[in-house]
Design a protein around this motif. Structure first.
Motif, PDB file in Angstrom:
ATOM      1  N   GLN A 532      12.598  -6.456 -57.962  1.00  0.00           N
ATOM      2  CA  GLN A 532      11.416  -6.465 -58.823  1.00  0.00           C
ATOM      3  C   GLN A 532      11.485  -5.383 -59.913  1.00  0.00           C
ATOM      4  O   GLN A 532      10.507  -5.148 -60.624  1.00  0.00           O
ATOM      5  N   LYS A 533      12.666  -4.697 -59.957  1.00  0.00           N
ATOM      6  CA  LYS A 533      12.913  -3.674 -60.977  1.00  0.00           C
ATOM      7  C   LYS A 533      11.912  -2.513 -60.898  1.00  0.00           C
ATOM      8  O   LYS A 533      11.445  -1.998 -61.929  1.00  0.00           O
ATOM      9  N   ASN A 534      11.558  -2.145 -59.666  1.00  0.00           N
ATOM     10  CA  ASN A 534      10.709  -0.973 -59.458  1.00  0.00           C
ATOM     11  C   ASN A 534      11.577   0.261 -59.224  1.00  0.00           C
ATOM     12  O   ASN A 534      12.713   0.150 -58.775  1.00  0.00           O
ATOM     13  N   LYS A 535      11.017   1.421 -59.480  1.00  0.00           N
ATOM     14  CA  LYS A 535      11.759   2.662 -59.316  1.00  0.00           C
ATOM     15  C   LYS A 535      11.486   3.337 -57.978  1.00  0.00           C
ATOM     16  O   LYS A 535      12.169   4.296 -57.617  1.00  0.00           O
ATOM     17  N   LYS A 536      10.470   2.854 -57.268  1.00  0.00           N
ATOM     18  CA  LYS A 536      10.146   3.384 -55.956  1.00  0.00           C
ATOM     19  C   LYS A 536       9.852   2.239 -55.002  1.00  0.00           C
ATOM     20  O   LYS A 536       9.456   1.145 -55.420  1.00  0.00           O
ATOM     21  N   ILE A 537      10.040   2.528 -53.714  1.00  0.00           N
ATOM     22  CA  ILE A 537       9.769   1.527 -52.680  1.00  0.00           C
ATOM     23  C   ILE A 537       8.354   1.755 -52.173  1.00  0.00           C
ATOM     24  O   ILE A 537       8.040   2.830 -51.636  1.00  0.00           O
ATOM     25  N   ALA A 538       7.499   0.731 -52.329  1.00  0.00           N
ATOM     26  CA  ALA A 538       6.101   0.830 -51.937  1.00  0.00           C
ATOM     27  C   ALA A 538       5.813  -0.062 -50.732  1.00  0.00           C
ATOM     28  O   ALA A 538       6.699  -0.745 -50.203  1.00  0.00           O
ATOM     29  N   ARG A 539       4.546  -0.069 -50.308  1.00  0.00           N
ATOM     30  CA  ARG A 539       4.136  -0.887 -49.157  1.00  0.00           C
ATOM     31  C   ARG A 539       4.459  -2.358 -49.366  1.00  0.00           C
ATOM     32  O   ARG A 539       4.937  -3.037 -48.449  1.00  0.00           O
ATOM     33  N   SER A 540       4.218  -2.861 -50.552  1.00  0.00           N
ATOM     34  CA  SER A 540       4.449  -4.286 -50.810  1.00  0.00           C
ATOM     35  C   SER A 540       5.912  -4.666 -50.569  1.00  0.00           C
ATOM     36  O   SER A 540       6.196  -5.753 -50.070  1.00  0.00           O
ATOM     37  N   HIS A 541       6.824  -3.771 -50.909  1.00  0.00           N
ATOM     38  CA  HIS A 541       8.247  -4.069 -50.719  1.00  0.00           C
ATOM     39  C   HIS A 541       8.612  -4.053 -49.237  1.00  0.00           C
ATOM     40  O   HIS A 541       9.398  -4.895 -48.776  1.00  0.00           O
ATOM     41  N   VAL A 542       8.053  -3.107 -48.503  1.00  0.00           N
ATOM     42  CA  VAL A 542       8.322  -3.052 -47.065  1.00  0.00           C
ATOM     43  C   VAL A 542       7.763  -4.289 -46.376  1.00  0.00           C
ATOM     44  O   VAL A 542       8.438  -4.919 -45.546  1.00  0.00           O
ATOM     45  N   GLU A 543       6.522  -4.659 -46.727  1.00  0.00           N
ATOM     46  CA  GLU A 543       5.906  -5.826 -46.094  1.00  0.00           C
ATOM     47  C   GLU A 543       6.656  -7.110 -46.440  1.00  0.00           C
ATOM     48  O   GLU A 543       6.816  -8.001 -45.596  1.00  0.00           O
ATOM     49  N   LYS A 544       7.143  -7.191 -47.660  1.00  0.00           N
ATOM     50  CA  LYS A 544       7.927  -8.380 -48.038  1.00  0.00           C
ATOM     51  C   LYS A 544       9.238  -8.419 -47.266  1.00  0.00           C
ATOM     52  O   LYS A 544       9.676  -9.488 -46.815  1.00  0.00           O
ATOM     53  N   ALA A 545       9.861  -7.272 -47.085  1.00  0.00           N
ATOM     54  CA  ALA A 545      11.104  -7.217 -46.315  1.00  0.00           C
ATOM     55  C   ALA A 545      10.862  -7.652 -44.873  1.00  0.00           C
ATOM     56  O   ALA A 545      11.664  -8.390 -44.284  1.00  0.00           O
ATOM     57  N   ILE A 546       9.725  -7.213 -44.306  1.00  0.00           N
ATOM     58  CA  ILE A 546       9.387  -7.597 -42.927  1.00  0.00           C
ATOM     59  C   ILE A 546       9.115  -9.088 -42.849  1.00  0.00           C
ATOM     60  O   ILE A 546       9.581  -9.776 -41.927  1.00  0.00           O
ATOM     61  N   ASP A 547       8.367  -9.618 -43.811  1.00  0.00           N
ATOM     62  CA  ASP A 547       8.055 -11.056 -43.826  1.00  0.00           C
ATOM     63  C   ASP A 547       9.315 -11.897 -43.943  1.00  0.00           C
ATOM     64  O   ASP A 547       9.484 -12.905 -43.248  1.00  0.00           O
ATOM     65  N   GLU A 548      10.207 -11.487 -44.835  1.00  0.00           N
ATOM     66  CA  GLU A 548      11.436 -12.265 -45.016  1.00  0.00           C
ATOM     67  C   GLU A 548      12.351 -12.146 -43.804  1.00  0.00           C
ATOM     68  O   GLU A 548      13.054 -13.099 -43.452  1.00  0.00           O
ATOM     69  N   ARG A 549      12.343 -10.991 -43.183  1.00  0.00           N
ATOM     70  CA  ARG A 549      13.134 -10.821 -41.965  1.00  0.00           C
ATOM     71  C   ARG A 549      12.645 -11.784 -40.881  1.00  0.00           C
ATOM     72  O   ARG A 549      13.440 -12.389 -40.166  1.00  0.00           O
ATOM     73  N   TYR A 550      11.328 -11.926 -40.793  1.00  0.00           N
ATOM     74  CA  TYR A 550      10.736 -12.855 -39.829  1.00  0.00           C
ATOM     75  C   TYR A 550      11.061 -14.299 -40.205  1.00  0.00           C
ATOM     76  O   TYR A 550      11.447 -15.108 -39.357  1.00  0.00           O
ATOM     77  N   ALA A 551      10.930 -14.603 -41.493  1.00  0.00           N
ATOM     78  CA  ALA A 551      11.129 -15.982 -41.960  1.00  0.00           C
ATOM     79  C   ALA A 551      12.565 -16.447 -41.756  1.00  0.00           C
ATOM     80  O   ALA A 551      12.809 -17.636 -41.507  1.00  0.00           O
ATOM     81  N   ARG A 552      13.525 -15.529 -41.854  1.00  0.00           N
ATOM     82  CA  ARG A 552      14.933 -15.919 -41.692  1.00  0.00           C
ATOM     83  C   ARG A 552      15.224 -16.502 -40.313  1.00  0.00           C
ATOM     84  O   ARG A 552      16.146 -17.300 -40.161  1.00  0.00           O
ATOM     85  N   SER A 553      14.462 -16.073 -39.315  1.00  0.00           N
ATOM     86  CA  SER A 553      14.726 -16.513 -37.939  1.00  0.00           C
ATOM     87  C   SER A 553      13.678 -17.490 -37.427  1.00  0.00           C
ATOM     88  O   SER A 553      13.679 -17.812 -36.237  1.00  0.00           O
TER      89      SER A 553
END
Length: 828
Positions: A532-553
């Motif tokens: 998303q071309k952000n310079k810092k990792i925020a809550r939204s990025h962590v939550e998206k990573a968790i959601d996608e990790r769940y969705a993959r399986s």
């Protein structure tokens, strides 16, 4: 019947999810120039490891237990690195030729860093001796001495031969030297007789000649004896010359060795044996007679002699078995592939004329030998899978000696020229990493295990959630950011990871110690932020990573949701039905756990009293589920059969279940289901229920509560949320709730609810809307108009019907007619 007037507690969004306030994440305090690898919240395990590493006694090896991802290997590596730096570096090990027993190569320990140098020196010594011995034996002085000795010998033999000739001549015989020895030839009239002339003589002449020959024979034998004596003396003198010269050359060549290794007794003893063997086998260093005779353009140089017949210098070579030159402190070996040969070493083979051959230079070290004097880290599952490894490892550790064996020889697979290398004294600390299950299995079934692994370091999968552990998380994430070259996290991003740590362990008051999983989330969140071309990792990025990790399986879960949508799986969430209830189950697929509602049904009828578990009859019920059904029977009898038996026949079935049922988390649902069927009271299908019940009707906590609630929520959402939908859970499970964002939003909008209960009666009232009632000891009944009063009456009405039926049956029976026995006798 009375409707329930109680207003049951519903949980709010703060109770179903514990957030991490951003003010608790103090990033400035944890900014470091260097990464921090301190061990987090494993006090018990750390103490055990320190104890195991500190006690240098046999048997104090360490078994490191715990779930995967808690950092066991990283912690062990860190500890060993610190400990090993303070330990002395062990010496080198070499194998050398055993001159007394060639089939058992001799193991020697040298000072650290000496082995390679000693090997090189011995190779150079052989090359040096090959040249110097040839030069010495071809020197003018040596040849003069040899020629002088040979000439003197020849003169003595010539003089003896001359004297024998004179003696023979007096007896009319001549003497001739042949390959077969001394031959006497008769002389007649001054002329030697040929065989033809001899055959033409008369018998009398032959007898006379033979008589004279017999008189000469002692002189001939005496001559032969003296000649042999001269030749033996000459041979001894030549050997003495050769030995003296060889001893001088070899001794001069060994002088530097004797000075350099004067402090190592074993090396001096070995060099002494080398010298003796060299002097006994000097010819291995000298050219063959054919080479000497064929000197010229095609002659063989001394340095190439060994190429003609293999390596004649093999007995003097050195096999560097273990070289610790590059080791600082004690060696640390982490063996990732502990096969038999990788662990214990091997003897390599060559094939010659269809037969496998070997020698001491082909002995190769394994991990145990390389770790000798230090530490060896192994995976428990790996060594148990590898053939013969576990038994051999136990034997090695008990004997404290490393035997290098050949599996092929043990099982007579290969015909080999066998070697039995001398065992090496072993002083190694083994760290075995595995699961709790493997530890228990070995401890219970292997009597040697607890003698060898006396220290257990148990890594906990969770830790308390406090300011200190949140700081630990911040420290860990800061370190991973530097090591993995990630974008920096802001406070909201770290707070989201802390919340994820509580979700992993299903506990608002705990955090996971599976830092490998936390590391993966940081890496995946970094990808989301960069995408998303952000310079810092925020809550939204962590939550998206968790959601996608769940969705993959989540492919299997999606298939089940699709089956619910197509009504292939029959589940109702917007009706009221008698004898049906939505229980909550969890499917665990290793990398993913998800909840799915399951339709449980019950039918009651007149018949043999008891609860029939259809799953058990179909061999689909586990032991814990069977136990739960037995508890239901106990509770129903204790509640409704206080004065007389409660005769009820019921069948319970998990509909569309084909894989089996286990656990006791469905006992609360089954209890409410049976009561609904007996009383003919419908159950709200929009409410899912989970919980375990004891014999007193008290609700007990269960596992997987978050997955169960979220699974039922998805089903309700699929059918349309009514505002009445929700889940009943044990009150003890409140602290385990860490529900996802979508469920929390529905709870906040009062579209979905969570009801905690502590008694079975509360759950029944929530599901049916009717007051359960309490038992009146004075009246011996439940409150009039309550649901339990209706159930009690129905249960005992069935008993009265049965009694009345027995009375009617008795009344309609015809009286027995007793016939008198006839007194008439039969006439024959």
């Amino acid at each position: 019947m009375k409707r329930s007037a109680l207003r049951f507690r519903r949980l709010n969004t703060e109770e179903v999810y514990r957030t991490c306030e951003q003010k608790l994440v103090e990033l400035d305090k944890h900014k470091r120039s260097e990464p921090n690898y301190d061990i987090i919240s494993q006090v018990r395990a750390v103490r055990a490891i320190n104890l195991g590493l500190g006690i240098q006694k046999p048997g104090y090896n360490i078994y490191v237990a715990g779930v995967q991802g808690t950092g066991k290997t990283s912690v062990i590596r860190s500890f060993l690195k610190k400990t090993a730096e303070t330990c002395p570096t062990p010496g080198d090990w070499i194998y050398v030729y055993n001159f007394k027993n060639p089939e058992s190569p001799h193991a020697m320990e040298l000072k650290t860093g000496i082995a390679k140098r000693f090997k090189k020196q011995m190779d150079e010594l052989m090359e040096q001796l090959t040249v110097e011995l040839v030069d010495a034996f071809q020197s003018e002085e040596y040849e003069t001495n040899v020629n002088s000795t040979v000439n003197a010998s020849n003169e003595k033999k010539a003089k003896l031969f001359s004297e024998l000739e004179k003696t023979a001549k007096t007896k009319n015989f001549g003497v001739k030297s042949t390959r077969m020895g001394i031959v006497t030839v008769p002389i007649v009239e001054g002329k030697p007789l040929s065989e033809k002339d001899y055959s033409e003589l008369s018998d009398e002449q032959k007898e006379k000649i033979e008589a004279e020959r017999n008189l000469l024979e002692p002189e001939v034998l005496d001559f032969a004896r003296k000649v042999r004596s001269i030749e033996n003396d000459t041979k001894n003198k030549l050997e003495e010359l050769q030995s003296e010269l060889g001893d001088y050359v070899v001794s001069q060549a060994l002088i530097p060795f004797l000075k350099e290794y004067e402090s190592q007794k074993n090396v001096l003893e070995y060099l002494d044996e080398v010298k003796k063997h060299l002097l006994e086998n000097l010819n291995d260093f000298l050219p063959d007679e054919e080479d000497v005779e064929g000197e010229g353009e095609d002659s063989v140089t001394p340095s190439s002699y060994h190429l003609k017949k293999g390596d004649p210098h093999l007995p003097y070579r050195i096999n560097v078995f273990v070289d610790n030159t590059e080791i600082k402190g004690a060696p640390i070996i982490i063996e990732n592939n502990p096969t038999f040969y990788n662990l214990f070493g091997k003897i390599e083979k060559n094939i010659e004329y269809g037969v496998y051959t070997t020698d001491f230079k082909m002995i190769k070290a394994g991990s145990l030998a390389r770790a000798n004097g230090g530490y060896l880290v192994l995976n428990a599952l790996d060594i148990l899978r590898a053939p013969q490894v576990w038994d051999t490892l136990k034997r090695v550790m008990k004997n404290q000696k490393l035997f290098i064996e050949d599996l092929g020889e043990q099982y007579s697979i290969l015909a080999t020229s066998g070697l039995r290398p001398e065992p090496i004294p072993l002083n190694v600390k083994i760290i075995l990493i595995g699961s709790d299950w493997i530890y228990r299995m070995l401890y219970q079934h292997d009597e040697d295990f607890n003698k060898i692994f006396k220290i257990k370091a148990d890594f906990d999968a969770q830790m308390d959630r406090s300011q200190k552990t949140i700081d630990n998380y911040v420290e860990f994430i800061s370190t991973r950011t530097k090591v993995e070259n990630l974008l920096p996290f802001d406070e909201s991003g770290i707070a989201a990871i802390v919340e994820f740590g509580s979700r992993i362990v299903d506990d608002q008051d705990k955090l996971t110690t599976r830092f490998s999983l936390i590391k993966d989330i940081t890496i995946e969140a970094d990808f989301m932020a960069k995408e998303q071309k952000n310079k810092k990792i925020a809550r939204s990025h962590v939550e998206k990573a968790i959601d996608e990790r769940y969705a993959r399986s989540a492919a299997i879960e999606d298939h089940i949701i699709e089956m619910l949508e197509r009504k292939d799986i029959i589940i109702s969430t917007n009706s009221r039905r008698v004898g049906e209830i939505n229980g909550l189950a969890v499917y665990s697929l290793g990398d993913l756990s998800f909840g799915v509602p399951t339709r449980i049904t019950c039918r009651t009828y007149k018949g043999k009293p008891g609860i029939l578990n259809i799953e058990r009859e179909a061999s689909l019920s586990g032991k814990l589920h069977n136990k739960g059904v037995s508890i239901l029977t106990s509770w129903i009898n204790a509640t409704f059969a206080r004065k007389s038996p409660a005769n009820v026949a019921a069948t319970i079935c998990f509909e569309q279940n084909y894989n089996g049922v286990d656990g006791d988390s469905a006992t609360l649902a089954e209890l409410c289901l049976i009561l609904s069927s007996i009383a003919n009271i419908p159950i709200d299908q929009g409410i899912g229920i989970t919980g375990s019940v004891n014999q007193f009707g008290e609700i007990q906590p269960i596992g997987g509560v978050n997955e169960k609630i979220e699974g039922f929520f998805k089903t309700c959402k699929l059918h349309g949320l009514t505002g009445r939908n929700g889940c009943i859970i044990p009150v003890q499970n409140i602290k385990h709730l860490m529900l996802n964002r979508e469920v929390r939003e529905a709870i906040e909008k009062e579209q979905f609810h969570i009801w905690p209960v502590s008694k079975a009666e509360e759950a029944f009232e929530l599901l049916t809307g009717f007051y359960s009632g309490t038992w009146d000891e004075k009246k011996g009944r439940f409150e009039e108009g309550s649901a339990f009063d209706k159930i009690y009456k129905m249960l005992h009405q069935k008993s009265e019907d049965k009694k009345e039926k027995i009375k009617k049956k008795t009344a309609t029976k015809k009286p027995k007619v007793t016939r008198k026995k006839s007194t008439r006798k039969n006439l024959v």
